[in-house]
Design an enzyme around this catalytic site. Structure first.
Site, PDB file in Angstrom:
ATOM      1  N   ARG A  34       0.835  -1.215   0.000  1.00 54.04           N
ATOM      2  CA  ARG A  34       0.000   0.000   0.000  1.00 54.04           C
ATOM      3  C   ARG A  34       0.862   1.255   0.000  1.00 54.04           C
ATOM      4  NH1 ARG A  34      -4.055  -2.370   4.560  1.00 54.04           N
ATOM      5  NH2 ARG A  34      -5.242  -3.732   3.161  1.00 54.04           N
ATOM      6  N   ARG A  54      11.295  -9.494   0.301  1.00 56.82           N
ATOM      7  CA  ARG A  54      12.297 -10.574   0.383  1.00 56.82           C
ATOM      8  C   ARG A  54      12.476 -11.049   1.818  1.00 56.82           C
ATOM      9  NH1 ARG A  54      12.540 -14.236  -1.877  1.00 56.82           N
ATOM     10  NH2 ARG A  54      14.397 -14.820  -0.756  1.00 56.82           N
ATOM     11  N   ALA A  55      12.432 -10.143   2.774  1.00 54.13           N
ATOM     12  CA  ALA A  55      12.568 -10.540   4.177  1.00 54.13           C
ATOM     13  C   ALA A  55      11.438 -11.491   4.561  1.00 54.13           C
ATOM     14  CB  ALA A  55      12.571  -9.312   5.082  1.00 54.13           C
ATOM     15  N   TYR A  62      12.094 -20.550   5.421  1.00 51.31           N
ATOM     16  CA  TYR A  62      12.765 -21.283   6.495  1.00 51.31           C
ATOM     17  C   TYR A  62      11.828 -21.786   7.583  1.00 51.31           C
ATOM     18  CZ  TYR A  62      17.508 -20.662   4.906  1.00 51.31           C
ATOM     19  OH  TYR A  62      18.669 -20.752   4.194  1.00 51.31           O
ATOM     20  N   ARG A 107      20.404  -7.170   7.670  1.00 50.22           N
ATOM     21  CA  ARG A 107      19.904  -8.531   7.895  1.00 50.22           C
ATOM     22  C   ARG A 107      21.006  -9.491   8.327  1.00 50.22           C
ATOM     23  NH1 ARG A 107      21.870  -8.894   2.911  1.00 50.22           N
ATOM     24  NH2 ARG A 107      22.111 -10.907   1.891  1.00 50.22           N
TER      25      ARG A 107
END
Length: 153
Positions: A34, A54-55, A62, A107
């Site tokens: 959004r 992607r995170a 996993y 990350r």
């Protein structure tokens, strides 16, 4: 049936917490869609959106592996140790998600920590299963030796 529930209650609690965390990550992708005007089914957009996407995708990839080793380690090694490792892993995933949302470099620390915890759960699972399948004639002397090491150590 009450005894079985007690044997897995901590694992179930960590599992539920993990499911709620996965839902939170999904909600963050919806919010990012959004904010950056990226309509489904598109998976590309501004870098800020792509990092959030992607995170979440990586955490989702996993999650089944985590659940499998959490439960195997909890049932065959020790429920409390597995649950504690599970909480550490989920905490690392939370930090990973938010670090990645800010920058790709953000990350890495949580990713490496979470990977070590995941491998620890794999090792505990393997140890627990190996001990489970040992013949009784080997289990008793091994337990005595471990008990002696704990008392003397």
């Amino acid at each position: 049936m009450h005894g079985v529930r007690e044997e897995v209650a901590m694992l179930a609690a960590v599992t539920l917490f993990g499911v709620l965390l996965q839902a939170y990550f999904s909600w963050q992708v919806i919010t990012a869609r959004r904010r950056f005007r990226v309509a489904p089914p598109a998976t590309t957009g501004p870098p800020e959106f792509e990092r959030v996407f992607r995170a979440q995708a990586n955490c989702t990839e996993y999650f089944p592996l985590f659940l499998a080793v959490l439960w195997v380690a909890g049932i065959f090694f020790h429920q409390g140790v597995a649950a504690a490792c599970g909480l550490l892993y989920l905490g690392a995933r939370y930090r990973y998600f938010h670090g990645y949302a800010v920058s790709a470099q953000g990350r890495l620390g949580p990713l490496y920590f979470g990977a070590r915890v995941l491998w620890l759960l794999v090792a505990l699972s393997a140890l627990g299963l190996a001990f489970h399948f040992l013949p009784a004639s080997l289990k008793t002397p091994l337990l005595r030796r471990l008990q002696w090491l704990v008392v003397m150590g």
